[in-house]
Structure formats: structure tokens, C-alpha cells
Design a protein around this motif. Structure first.
Motif, PDB file in Angstrom:
ATOM      1  N   ILE A 200       0.850  -1.193   0.000  1.00 17.75           N
ATOM      2  CA  ILE A 200       0.000   0.000   0.000  1.00 17.75           C
ATOM      3  C   ILE A 200       0.883   1.238   0.000  1.00 17.75           C
ATOM      4  O   ILE A 200       1.845   1.325   0.773  1.00 17.75           O
ATOM      5  N   TYR A 201       0.529   2.209  -0.839  1.00 13.14           N
ATOM      6  CA  TYR A 201       1.339   3.412  -1.005  1.00 13.14           C
ATOM      7  C   TYR A 201       0.467   4.666  -0.971  1.00 13.14           C
ATOM      8  O   TYR A 201      -0.736   4.616  -1.265  1.00 13.14           O
ATOM      9  N   VAL A 211      -4.488   6.912  -1.014  1.00  7.92           N
ATOM     10  CA  VAL A 211      -3.814   5.702  -0.574  1.00  7.92           C
ATOM     11  C   VAL A 211      -4.447   4.512  -1.292  1.00  7.92           C
ATOM     12  O   VAL A 211      -5.672   4.351  -1.279  1.00  7.92           O
ATOM     13  N   LYS A 212      -3.603   3.693  -1.941  1.00 12.50           N
ATOM     14  CA  LYS A 212      -4.097   2.550  -2.710  1.00 12.50           C
ATOM     15  C   LYS A 212      -3.101   1.399  -2.624  1.00 12.50           C
ATOM     16  O   LYS A 212      -1.908   1.589  -2.378  1.00 12.50           O
ATOM     17  N   ARG A 213      -3.615   0.214  -2.892  1.00 14.52           N
ATOM     18  CA  ARG A 213      -2.757  -0.960  -3.024  1.00 14.52           C
ATOM     19  C   ARG A 213      -2.269  -1.038  -4.465  1.00 14.52           C
ATOM     20  O   ARG A 213      -3.034  -0.830  -5.403  1.00 14.52           O
ATOM     21  N   TYR A 214      -0.996  -1.353  -4.624  1.00 14.94           N
ATOM     22  CA  TYR A 214      -0.370  -1.314  -5.951  1.00 14.94           C
ATOM     23  C   TYR A 214      -0.288  -2.712  -6.574  1.00 14.94           C
ATOM     24  O   TYR A 214       0.032  -3.695  -5.908  1.00 14.94           O
ATOM     25  N   LEU A 223      -4.069   0.560  -9.424  1.00 13.21           N
ATOM     26  CA  LEU A 223      -4.192   1.052  -8.060  1.00 13.21           C
ATOM     27  C   LEU A 223      -5.529   0.568  -7.511  1.00 13.21           C
ATOM     28  O   LEU A 223      -6.595   0.947  -8.010  1.00 13.21           O
ATOM     29  N   ILE A 224      -5.450  -0.256  -6.498  1.00 11.91           N
ATOM     30  CA  ILE A 224      -6.607  -1.014  -6.037  1.00 11.91           C
ATOM     31  C   ILE A 224      -7.120  -0.475  -4.707  1.00 11.91           C
ATOM     32  O   ILE A 224      -6.346  -0.228  -3.777  1.00 11.91           O
ATOM     33  N   GLU A 234      -6.471   2.265 -13.407  1.00  9.73           N
ATOM     34  CA  GLU A 234      -5.362   1.799 -14.233  1.00  9.73           C
ATOM     35  C   GLU A 234      -4.646   3.011 -14.823  1.00  9.73           C
ATOM     36  O   GLU A 234      -5.253   3.825 -15.530  1.00  9.73           O
ATOM     37  N   ILE A 235      -3.364   3.131 -14.484  1.00  7.93           N
ATOM     38  CA  ILE A 235      -2.563   4.265 -14.917  1.00  7.93           C
ATOM     39  C   ILE A 235      -1.607   3.771 -16.002  1.00  7.93           C
ATOM     40  O   ILE A 235      -0.666   3.022 -15.728  1.00  7.93           O
TER      41      ILE A 235
END
Length: 258
Positions: A200-201, A211-214, A223-224, A234-235
Motif C-alpha cells: 500500500i502506497y 492511498v491505494k494498493r499497488y 491502483l486497487i 489503471e494508470i
């Protein structure tokens, strides 16, 4: 820890110029306790090179962030003379030795009698910033901590963390429930800014922090949100330069109950 003396005209110069900054460690009857590398270079225990002196000072301040700061009006960092060995202080200050000052937390919260507390605990700065919604930029160099939280040094050592790499922010919203809830306290490792799958970042896009899980997928970042009600972002590779990875969330503290 601001100084009433105006040092804005002091800049670091290379030793090869044969010049040094106007000394910042004395001003009439008032003793100024902050110095830059060029003022220390060549004194007892330090090399004559400003560059190597600067590196040595930086190492000395690694676990004592309250003893280093940017010199106002310059790009140089200055250091409290208490970081220096006794013989170096005596060389600089004409035989005087200055003791280490209390951190801002000690000055405002801890009685002097509780100073030993800091031998066991590190004080991690917390900033009045909430992530998951747009609330401005996280620029540590331009912000003052709003509070400090204590963490055992043994825990930092066990996790392999350096005190200087950690900051604290707070969560906002429900997009990461049930892992992260609204108002949870997040410890962020700012040295870990190359995302790895599953972690998580804190990300920044323009003035928005979230804040998202990568997850890495072909040609993109995913980014979840741990809350299934929110769709993943989706980046694409060509858009990733617009995003900054502030750091990895390495610890979450939360309240339970009323």
C-alpha cells in the motif's frame, strides 16, 4: 528552533575558494549554535573538504533530525554544534562546548526529568494531512509537524526503519476499508517510493493525495481499493509521470469501539 539572527546572507563555498561563510557561531555576546559544512571543514576531526565534511555532518544527524535544518535563504543545511565531537566544538568555539538541545517535542511536552524517555522511544513527526481525498501537497520541507508520535527504537530496528524516513499522516474516507478506516493513523516510509506488488502506497496526483494498493500489470499500474465498491484505477505507462509515489504505508494504527 528558529534563530533570531538573520543568516540569510550565508552561503556555502568550496574550500578551494579560500573563503568561508561569515561565522554563525558567535554574534557579539550571543552565541549562535548552528553551522554549515564550510564553517566546520578543517577543524579537529573533520576533513578540509566542504563536500566530505557535509557528508560526515549528514551521517551524524541521521538519528537526530531535530539537530539539522535548512539555512534560511539558502539551499545549504546547517547543523547544531552539539552534533560535533568535543574537540571540534572547542576548536570552533574557543574552548566552549554546547550541549544538545531538547527536541521540539521535549520542549513542549516532556519535562526534562523524562529525557531518558527518548533513549527508548523515537518521536516520529505527524503532519495535519489526510489522504484519500484532495487535501493539498505533502511537502515535508515546507510543513511543520503538528504533533509527534512515539515508537520504540527496538521496533524501528526490528523493522529495519531509519527514523528520518518515517512520517505520519491520517486516512480519510472508506475506499480502503477494512484494511484502513476513516481517521486511521498511517506511518509512511518516504524512502520506499518504487512501488512493489501487493503493498500500500500514498500517491499524489496534482493536489490530490490518496492511498491505494499497488499492482503491476502489462503497460500500466493498477491502483486497487480494498473496498470492493470502488473500481481499480489503471494508470497507463505514458501517464505515470503525472503521479508521485510519496511512500509506502508500513504501519496502521486505529481506534476500535466508542
Amino acid at each position: 528552533m528558529k534563530n533570531s539572527i538573520n543568516n540569510s546572507n550565508l552561503i556555502e563555498k568550496d574550500a578551494k575558494d579560500g573563503k568561508t561563510d561569515k561565522p554563525s557561531f558567535s554574534y557579539g555576546d550571543k552565541r549562535i549554535e548552528w553551522v554549515v559544512a564550510s564553517e566546520v571543514a578543517g577543524h579537529a576531526g573533520f576533513p578540509t573538504s566542504d563536500r566530505w565534511t557535509r557528508d560526515q555532518l549528514k551521517d551524524l544527524a541521521t538519528d537526530k533530525p531535530h539537530l539539522s535544518r535548512k539555512r534560511k535563504g539558502t539551499k545549504a543545511f546547517e547543523y547544531h554544534v552539539s552534533l560535533l565531537p568535543k574537540e571540534t566544538q572547542e576548536s570552533l568555539l574557543g574552548g566552549h562546548v554546547i550541549e544538545e538541545p531538547a527536541s521540539k517535542y521535549e520542549q513542549n511536552v516532556l519535562p526534562i526529568s523524562q529525557g531518558d524517555f527518548l533513549a527508548e522511544f523515537a518521536l516520529i513527526p505527524g503532519y495535519s494531512i489526510q489522504v484519500s481525498a484532495g487535501n493539498g501537497a505533502l511537502n515535508i520541507d515546507q510543513l511543520e509537524p503538528s504533533r509527534y508520535l512515539a515508537f520504540r527504537r527496538k521496533w524501528l530496528k526490528f523493522r529495519g526503519f531509519a527514523e528520518k524516513d518515517l512520517v505520519i499522516v491520517w486516512a480519510k474516507g472508506d475506499s480502503m476499508e477494512s484494511t484502513i478506516n476513516n481517521n486511521d493513523t498511517l506511518v509512511v516510509h518516504t524512502g520506499r517510493n518504487r512501488p512493489q506488488d501487493g503493498h500500500i502506497y500514498i500517491f499524489r496526483h496534482d493536489d490530490e493525495l490518496f492511498v491505494k494498493r499497488y499492482q503491476s500489470i502489462v503497460g500500466a499500474w493498477r491502483l486497487i481499493s480494498d473496498n470492493a465498491m470502488y473500481a481499480p484505477l489503471e494508470i497507463k505507462k505514458e501517464e505515470q509521470h503525472q503521479f508521485e509515489v510519496i511512500g509506502q504505508v508500513v504501519h496502521i494504527a486505529k481506534d476500535i469501539g466508542d
